[in-house]
Design a protein around this motif. Structure first.
Motif, PDB file in Angstrom:
ATOM      1  N   ALA A  16      50.331  29.968  29.604  1.00 34.00           N
ATOM      2  CA  ALA A  16      49.026  30.533  29.964  1.00 34.00           C
ATOM      3  C   ALA A  16      48.632  30.216  31.401  1.00 34.00           C
ATOM      4  N   THR A  17      49.301  29.276  32.036  1.00 38.88           N
ATOM      5  CA  THR A  17      48.905  28.897  33.398  1.00 38.88           C
ATOM      6  C   THR A  17      49.136  30.016  34.407  1.00 38.88           C
ATOM      7  N   GLY A  18      49.956  30.989  34.070  1.00 32.75           N
ATOM      8  CA  GLY A  18      50.218  32.084  34.992  1.00 32.75           C
ATOM      9  C   GLY A  18      49.360  33.308  34.761  1.00 32.75           C
ATOM     10  N   LEU A  19      48.421  33.245  33.838  1.00 28.12           N
ATOM     11  CA  LEU A  19      47.587  34.406  33.547  1.00 28.12           C
ATOM     12  C   LEU A  19      46.608  34.678  34.697  1.00 28.12           C
ATOM     13  N   ASP A  20      46.421  35.958  35.010  1.00 21.23           N
ATOM     14  CA  ASP A  20      45.451  36.365  36.033  1.00 21.23           C
ATOM     15  C   ASP A  20      44.082  36.451  35.363  1.00 21.23           C
ATOM     16  N   LEU A  21      43.225  35.483  35.640  1.00 22.29           N
ATOM     17  CA  LEU A  21      41.917  35.405  34.994  1.00 22.29           C
ATOM     18  C   LEU A  21      40.796  35.988  35.840  1.00 22.29           C
ATOM     19  N   ALA A  22      41.098  36.394  37.061  1.00 22.68           N
ATOM     20  CA  ALA A  22      40.068  36.865  37.982  1.00 22.68           C
ATOM     21  C   ALA A  22      39.367  38.115  37.488  1.00 22.68           C
ATOM     22  N   HIS A  23      40.032  38.902  36.661  1.00 22.69           N
ATOM     23  CA  HIS A  23      39.448  40.160  36.204  1.00 22.69           C
ATOM     24  C   HIS A  23      38.834  40.063  34.805  1.00 22.69           C
ATOM     25  N   VAL A  24      38.743  38.873  34.266  1.00 26.73           N
ATOM     26  CA  VAL A  24      38.112  38.690  32.963  1.00 26.73           C
ATOM     27  C   VAL A  24      36.613  38.897  33.150  1.00 26.73           C
ATOM     28  N   ASP A  25      36.104  39.956  32.514  1.00 26.60           N
ATOM     29  CA  ASP A  25      34.676  40.227  32.653  1.00 26.60           C
ATOM     30  C   ASP A  25      33.922  40.034  31.340  1.00 26.60           C
ATOM     31  N   ILE A  26      34.604  39.513  30.357  1.00 27.48           N
ATOM     32  CA  ILE A  26      33.975  39.177  29.085  1.00 27.48           C
ATOM     33  C   ILE A  26      33.203  37.870  29.283  1.00 27.48           C
TER      34      ILE A  26
END
Length: 93
Positions: A16-26
């Motif tokens: 999970a450390t490589g997930l792109d979280l910048a676009h999480v809008d929830i």
């Protein structure tokens, strides 16, 4: 949890450390302690930078297992977060 379960969980956590979280809008609430080495200092700063839309609640009174050690406080934080985010969603609609 036995050693095999821990290793399987750790593999999922590491991936999970490589997930792109910048676009999480929830709406997301991160609860933890600034004294928890898993979410302290640079790690907390990095997660905040990666998830700019998330709300962070870092309280030194909380433990790593605050969901089980301090369930009343965690429930209070979650309910307040849900009240705020539900209200914001209805207002924006």
């Amino acid at each position: 949890m036995g050693p095999q379960a821990f290793l399987a969980l750790f593999d999922q956590y590491s991936a999970a450390t490589g997930l792109d979280l910048a676009h999480v809008d929830i709406p997301t609430l991160v609860i933890g302690s600034p004294h928890d080495t898993g979410l302290a200092g640079e790690r907390a700063d990095a997660l905040k930078a990666d998830m700019p839309a998330a709300e962070f609640h870092l309280d030194p009174r909380l433990t790593h297992f605050c969901h089980s050690d301090q369930p009343d406080e965690v429930a209070r934080l979650v309910l307040a977060f849900l009240d705020r985010t539900a209200g914001a969603r209805h207002t924006a609609a």
